[in-house]
Design a protein around this motif. Sequence first.
Motif, PDB file in Angstrom:
ATOM      1  N   GLU A 120       0.816  -1.221   0.000  1.00  0.00           N
ATOM      2  CA  GLU A 120       0.000   0.000   0.000  1.00  0.00           C
ATOM      3  C   GLU A 120       0.842   1.260   0.000  1.00  0.00           C
ATOM      4  N   HIS A 121       2.046   1.158   0.484  1.00  0.00           N
ATOM      5  CA  HIS A 121       2.891   2.350   0.634  1.00  0.00           C
ATOM      6  C   HIS A 121       3.981   2.416  -0.433  1.00  0.00           C
ATOM      7  N   LYS A 122       3.698   1.805  -1.587  1.00  0.00           N
ATOM      8  CA  LYS A 122       4.675   1.797  -2.668  1.00  0.00           C
ATOM      9  C   LYS A 122       4.976   3.194  -3.183  1.00  0.00           C
ATOM     10  N   PHE A 123       3.932   4.025  -3.255  1.00  0.00           N
ATOM     11  CA  PHE A 123       4.107   5.357  -3.834  1.00  0.00           C
ATOM     12  C   PHE A 123       4.092   6.423  -2.747  1.00  0.00           C
ATOM     13  N   SER A 124       5.031   7.320  -2.853  1.00  0.00           N
ATOM     14  CA  SER A 124       5.036   8.497  -1.971  1.00  0.00           C
ATOM     15  C   SER A 124       5.415   9.691  -2.823  1.00  0.00           C
ATOM     16  N   PHE A 125       4.845  10.827  -2.488  1.00  0.00           N
ATOM     17  CA  PHE A 125       5.047  12.020  -3.300  1.00  0.00           C
ATOM     18  C   PHE A 125       5.739  13.104  -2.477  1.00  0.00           C
ATOM     19  N   ASP A 126       6.261  14.066  -3.173  1.00  0.00           N
ATOM     20  CA  ASP A 126       6.966  15.164  -2.507  1.00  0.00           C
ATOM     21  C   ASP A 126       5.943  16.082  -1.853  1.00  0.00           C
ATOM     22  N   TYR A 127       5.354  15.582  -0.778  1.00  0.00           N
ATOM     23  CA  TYR A 127       4.244  16.274  -0.131  1.00  0.00           C
ATOM     24  C   TYR A 127       4.181  15.812   1.315  1.00  0.00           C
ATOM     25  N   PRO A 128       3.799  16.702   2.239  1.00  0.00           N
ATOM     26  CA  PRO A 128       3.657  16.257   3.634  1.00  0.00           C
ATOM     27  C   PRO A 128       2.672  15.082   3.712  1.00  0.00           C
ATOM     28  N   ILE A 129       2.962  14.127   4.541  1.00  0.00           N
ATOM     29  CA  ILE A 129       2.122  12.933   4.625  1.00  0.00           C
ATOM     30  C   ILE A 129       1.517  12.800   6.021  1.00  0.00           C
ATOM     31  N   VAL A 130       0.217  12.570   6.047  1.00  0.00           N
ATOM     32  CA  VAL A 130      -0.490  12.186   7.267  1.00  0.00           C
ATOM     33  C   VAL A 130      -1.097  10.815   6.985  1.00  0.00           C
ATOM     34  N   GLU A 131      -0.802   9.863   7.834  1.00  0.00           N
ATOM     35  CA  GLU A 131      -1.216   8.475   7.625  1.00  0.00           C
ATOM     36  C   GLU A 131      -2.730   8.333   7.521  1.00  0.00           C
ATOM     37  N   SER A 132      -3.165   7.574   6.511  1.00  0.00           N
ATOM     38  CA  SER A 132      -4.604   7.380   6.285  1.00  0.00           C
ATOM     39  C   SER A 132      -5.042   5.933   6.507  1.00  0.00           C
ATOM     40  N   SER A 133      -4.191   5.127   7.100  1.00  0.00           N
ATOM     41  CA  SER A 133      -4.434   3.691   7.163  1.00  0.00           C
ATOM     42  C   SER A 133      -5.641   3.301   8.007  1.00  0.00           C
ATOM     43  N   LYS A 134      -6.172   4.210   8.822  1.00  0.00           N
ATOM     44  CA  LYS A 134      -7.384   3.885   9.579  1.00  0.00           C
ATOM     45  C   LYS A 134      -8.586   3.733   8.653  1.00  0.00           C
ATOM     46  N   TRP A 135      -8.451   4.236   7.439  1.00  0.00           N
ATOM     47  CA  TRP A 135      -9.504   4.082   6.439  1.00  0.00           C
ATOM     48  C   TRP A 135      -9.124   2.924   5.526  1.00  0.00           C
ATOM     49  N   PRO A 136      -9.924   1.872   5.448  1.00  0.00           N
ATOM     50  CA  PRO A 136      -9.587   0.762   4.555  1.00  0.00           C
ATOM     51  C   PRO A 136      -9.661   1.192   3.103  1.00  0.00           C
ATOM     52  N   LEU A 137      -9.069   0.399   2.238  1.00  0.00           N
ATOM     53  CA  LEU A 137      -9.153   0.683   0.816  1.00  0.00           C
ATOM     54  C   LEU A 137     -10.586   0.512   0.319  1.00  0.00           C
ATOM     55  N   ALA A 138     -10.867   1.116  -0.819  1.00  0.00           N
ATOM     56  CA  ALA A 138     -12.235   1.164  -1.329  1.00  0.00           C
ATOM     57  C   ALA A 138     -12.817  -0.221  -1.577  1.00  0.00           C
ATOM     58  N   ASP A 139     -11.977  -1.150  -2.012  1.00  0.00           N
ATOM     59  CA  ASP A 139     -12.474  -2.496  -2.275  1.00  0.00           C
ATOM     60  C   ASP A 139     -13.063  -3.105  -1.003  1.00  0.00           C
ATOM     61  N   THR A 140     -12.385  -2.904   0.107  1.00  0.00           N
ATOM     62  CA  THR A 140     -12.892  -3.378   1.399  1.00  0.00           C
ATOM     63  C   THR A 140     -14.134  -2.612   1.809  1.00  0.00           C
ATOM     64  N   ALA A 141     -14.126  -1.314   1.560  1.00  0.00           N
ATOM     65  CA  ALA A 141     -15.293  -0.495   1.916  1.00  0.00           C
ATOM     66  C   ALA A 141     -16.536  -0.967   1.176  1.00  0.00           C
TER      67      ALA A 141
END
Length: 464
Positions: free
Chosen positions: A178-199
């Motif tokens: 899930e964390h393969k991509f990271s961008f040049d941007y401040p990051i706040v972890e969103s892992s408390k929200w499941p991915l859309a497929d699970t939703a």
Amino acid sequence: MSALYWIRKDFRLDDNPALIQALSQGCKQAIFISTPHTWQRHNIAPVQVDFMARHLAWFEQQLNAQGIELTVIYGSDFNIQIEQLLNFCSEHQITRVFANSQLEIDEIDRDKQVAARIELNLFESDVMLPKGSVRNKQGEMFKVYTPFKKAWLQAVKQSGFDQSYLGNLAAVDVEFDEHKFSFDYPIVESSKWPLADTALRQVLPRFLAEKHDDYELYRDRPDLKATSGLSPYLAIGAISPKRVFIELINHAPNVLEDMKAPQFSWLNELIWREFYRHLLDAFPNLSKNKDFQEKFHGFRWPDHQAKFELWSNAQTGFPIVDAAIKQLKQTGWMHNRLRMIVASFLTKHLLVDWRKGEAFFMQHLIDGDLAANNGGWQWAAGTGCDAQPYFRIFNPLTQSEKFDPNGDFIRKYLPELENVPTKHIHAPQAYLAATGQSDVYPDAIVDLKEARNQALEYYKSELP
């Protein structure tokens, strides 16, 4: 002719017309170009960027299963994005680009520039009924929600909507980072929200089975988990609004028939989302921080920066307001009733320009969406699309007593008030003073009655 699928905010297989059409043309490549400078200028929340990055990692696996290779290019802004896209197309002999359209004015301008230099095929996938298709008898966009809702419902009942892209592609179950991509941007972890497929497989069915029938009763209670939690997925295009509607109809087949029925309440929220998107399409100046009502164009908001700072740092002395701000900062989300309370408080009781609040929300919300955020803030400020004039002012004390009756939400986000008795929790200052705890929580920054009267007088003096 070689085809390319250009990913923007559409991280999904379901109801993805651009992807389906690209596949029909033999597409073997997809591209995603990050634009951190543009995200910053548009006040995109770090938690939302992380949410997009996680879904992009999932989406890559789904595209690979369709025979499409994803290329992620790390850009900066829309201008460079255009050049990077065109360079990629030139290098790979691509002559046609397929993408789902975006609503905001900068995105529209970008697409016009791209279309002038290469064949760009755009499709609409962010609404249930095409923007511009729900009009009044004069052929104009509705300026008030209720008549729009009635016309929208009538159109759906008469003609339905295009379902041809729903369910065309099936997701594959594969392991991925899930964390393969990271961008040049401040990051706040969103892992408390499941991915859309699970939703879609778990969250939405559970909501419909266990909470939907009582949604009308409990939707305004921030102390209860009574909402669907789907707004972040709709905001980044990870879940289709059409898919949500289909699942709702399967659960409640008669939901379109009676607007006063309790089961209609959740659909009403989905139609509000449609309204704001249709509105932004019809009035693009809303993307430029313009007041919807022309009479407010000369409105001079007082420069109350100090009050804004107290509000944004949860130091207003009104527990329901401060707890709501804490929820936003800690979780990246805020309950909708609280959004109305804190927005009304900022614009009316504190007389702070709604644009500051709108930007603050976007900077923190995982479900930040210009159309809904702008619409909500202008609704609160009395400058937008609404039948009610500016003198609607929420009382945060009575709102708190009504919607957080036991103070459970307040105590969750203001632990310093954990031991305050329920009868004092909504306005704890007197109790804290009497028990020698005055330094635990700040005094109220305004007197509600005085601030309300001041707001009414100021609006009257400023408006023509």
